[in-house]
Write a protein that holds these residues in place. Structure first.
Motif, PDB file in Angstrom:
ATOM      1  N   ALA A 112       5.188   1.263   4.284  1.00 51.81           N
ATOM      2  CA  ALA A 112       5.596  -0.139   4.358  1.00 51.81           C
ATOM      3  C   ALA A 112       6.922  -0.260   5.106  1.00 51.81           C
ATOM      4  O   ALA A 112       7.119  -1.188   5.884  1.00 51.81           O
ATOM      5  N   GLN A 127       3.210   1.249   0.776  1.00 52.16           N
ATOM      6  CA  GLN A 127       2.655  -0.069   0.499  1.00 52.16           C
ATOM      7  C   GLN A 127       2.378  -0.287  -0.986  1.00 52.16           C
ATOM      8  O   GLN A 127       2.373  -1.421  -1.447  1.00 52.16           O
ATOM      9  N   ALA A 146       6.220   0.629   9.933  1.00 46.56           N
ATOM     10  CA  ALA A 146       5.280   0.052   8.970  1.00 46.56           C
ATOM     11  C   ALA A 146       3.862   0.261   9.477  1.00 46.56           C
ATOM     12  O   ALA A 146       3.582   0.079  10.656  1.00 46.56           O
TER      13      ALA A 146
END
Length: 176
Positions: A112, A127, A146
């Motif tokens: 993420a 994530q 990401a």
């Protein structure tokens, strides 16, 4: 002299066996609400057995609603072990009941976010919310971004190796 040696050896083996038996963890006890249901099987007559089952199920329902009893299936147990990957939580052994002892040695995640902490080492947030911190001094040739594919593997002495997009692995530990 050989007789004393044999007696000493026998005593040593006996003490070692006793210590191993005492150190072995006791099998987990069933929750009272579940044990009440299991005990109903012992009743031979149909009507009293059915009444016992009805009462036991009502007790289990009440315990579940109060949070005193939680039922999880095999897939939920696997998810808990996966989410806890990287943490040392001996109490998770309860989730191994009824399964082969298959230690989770690696997870594949999606990144993420990644950043350099104040000490110059990488921190990675997956994530699923897990945060891993670099503990070695290596660097990555390309900045992670990401959506990067991440593989985290169990390594020696309780550490873990994190690999981002196939780059060299960094030694990490789980922060949260």
């Amino acid at each position: 002299m050989p007789m004393r040696w044999a007696l000493g050896l026998g005593l040593g083996v006996s003490l070692a066996a006793a210590a191993a038996i005492m150190a072995a963890p006791a099998p987990p006890k069933r929750p009272a609400a579940l044990q009440a249901l299991v005990d109903c099987r012992k009743i031979a007559d149909d009507a009293p057995r059915l009444a016992c089952y009805d009462a036991a199920v009502a007790g289990m329902t009440k315990a579940e609603e109060a949070g005193d009893l939680v039922a999880v299936d095999r897939e939920q147990r696997r998810q808990v072990r996966r989410q806890a990957f990287g943490f040392t939580l001996p109490s998770l052994a309860i989730f191994d009941r009824g399964e082969k002892s298959d230690t989770l040695d690696r997870v594949e995640e999606t990144l993420a976010d990644a950043w350099h902490a104040s000490d110059g080492r990488w921190e990675f947030r997956m994530q699923d919310g897990a945060v891993w911190k670099q503990i070695d001094d290596n660097d990555l040739p390309r900045r992670p971004h990401a959506g990067s594919a991440v593989v985290i593997k169990r390594a020696a002495l309780g550490s873990f190796m994190l690999n981002v997009d196939g780059q060299r692995a960094l030694r990490v530990h789980r922060e949260s």
